[in-house]
Design a protein around this motif. Structure first.
Motif, short mmCIF file in Angstrom:
data_model
loop_
_atom_site.label_atom_id
_atom_site.label_comp_id
_atom_site.label_asym_id
_atom_site.label_seq_id
_atom_site.Cartn_x
_atom_site.Cartn_y
_atom_site.Cartn_z
N HIS A 120 0.84 -1.20 0.00
CA HIS A 120 0.00 0.00 0.00
C HIS A 120 0.87 1.24 0.00
O HIS A 120 1.86 1.32 0.72
CB HIS A 120 -0.90 0.00 1.25
CG HIS A 120 -1.80 1.18 1.33
ND1 HIS A 120 -2.96 1.29 0.57
CD2 HIS A 120 -1.73 2.33 2.05
CE1 HIS A 120 -3.55 2.45 0.85
NE2 HIS A 120 -2.83 3.09 1.73
N SER A 141 -3.81 6.71 -3.90
CA SER A 141 -3.31 5.54 -3.20
C SER A 141 -3.29 4.35 -4.15
O SER A 141 -4.01 4.31 -5.15
CB SER A 141 -4.16 5.21 -1.97
OG SER A 141 -5.46 4.79 -2.36
N THR A 143 -3.21 0.06 -3.65
CA THR A 143 -3.20 -1.10 -2.77
C THR A 143 -3.26 -2.34 -3.65
O THR A 143 -4.19 -2.48 -4.46
CB THR A 143 -4.38 -1.09 -1.80
OG1 THR A 143 -4.34 0.08 -1.01
CG2 THR A 143 -4.33 -2.31 -0.87
#
Lengths: 178, 125
Positions: A120, A141, A143
């Protein structure tokens, strides 16, 4: 009854011996070298270290970004089976980043395969009040879970992480340290 | 009456005066009539013949023998399996949950470079 006890003890000894002999037991750490890059539509020359020249060459052949720039780099070292993470501030933009993973495992022989669960990275801009950071506004982000070959450069990225349509790119190089 | 009309009538068992009159004059239809009569007699004899009794032996099976063998083999394999085997990953298909991002793997001409590109699904889809 006694034969069953002896059989169970033999099975337990066999399993314990296999765990001792497995490569995981001999491996002490997994070290990830991570380069944070940005891909931009602005016409400019690439600003990356020589180690990434071949990687950026492949990125140019696949994507239409005009240039790639190194934002920061980090080294994260952890033990198989454990969680690891780090955070920092990108020098030029001042954005905060958090990088980490939930678990890393190693399998196979040399070169090893490194399995990362829930890798992540998150970029955020701090929200300050009266000179103090009270919150972070997450901008982008990534992940994902990955299987990486030791020494191989694995690129993980996504496009349009900001208003300019730049790409957020990680180049991850794993190394198994015995 | 001609043969094309007479022969279907013979097959359906119709023996009208016109059919009989044509049979008297036509050797081809006479041969067809003889064949049809012989078939009818043969079928009658078969109807009265008793069919032999069929005896089929179904082998007895022990339904749980293989289950026990599979369980024992699984236990043995679990104990002896190498610990450095790669972890089994459960594949998650992105089409089952449209909010999960799509991950595209790209191999490049450089064997040392592998690219994973994350594509976020548009909100609301």
């Amino acid at each position: 009854m006694k034969p069953i006890i002896w059989l169970a003890a033999a099975a337990a000894a066999l399993v314990w011996g296999q765990e001792k002999a497995s490569p995981d037991a001999a491996i002490k750490n997994v070290e990830l070298t991570v380069y944070l890059l940005s891909g931009t539509q602005a016409a400019a020359s690439d600003d990356v270290p020589q180690d990434l020249a071949s990687t950026v060459k492949q990125l140019h052949s696949v994507f239409s970004y005009k240039s790639y720039k190194l934002s920061d780099s980090l080294v994260l070292r952890g033990r198989p089976g454990d969680t690891a993470g780090t955070s920092g501030i990108l020098p030029e933009s001042g954005l905060h980043y958090n990088f980490g993973y939930r678990r890393v495992q190693v399998s196979g022989g040399k070169p090893y395969m490194v399995h990362i669960d829930f890798l992540h990275i998150a970029l955020s801009s701090p929200i300050s009040r009266d000179g103090k950071v009270i919150n972070n506004n997450e901008l982008a982000s990534i992940t994902t879970s990955l299987d990486l070959a030791e020494g191989q450069k694995t690129v993980v990225g996504k496009s349009s992480f900001n208003n300019a349509g730049d790409a957020l790119i990680l180049v991850i190089v794993p190394k198994v340290i015995e | 009456m001609n043969c094309e009309v007479c022969q279907p009538l013979l097959g359906s068992g119709e023996r009208s005066d016109a059919v009989e009159e044509h049979l008297r004059a036509c050797p081809e239809c006479q041969a067809v009539d003889r064949d049809l009569s012989a078939n009818a007699i043969a079928l009658e004899t078969l109807r009265s013949e008793a069919m032999p009794a069929l005896v089929m032996k179904i082998p007895r099976r022990r339904p749980y023998g293989w289950v026990a063998a599979a369980a024992a083999a699984g236990l043995l394999i679990g104990m002896l399996a190498p610990r450095n085997a790669p972890p089994v990953r459960r594949a998650v298909s992105s089409h089952l949950n449209k909010t999960e991002p799509l991950r595209i793997k790209m191999l490049t001409p450089d064997p040392d470079v592998v690219i994973y590109w994350i594509v976020e699904s548009p909100q609301g889809e």
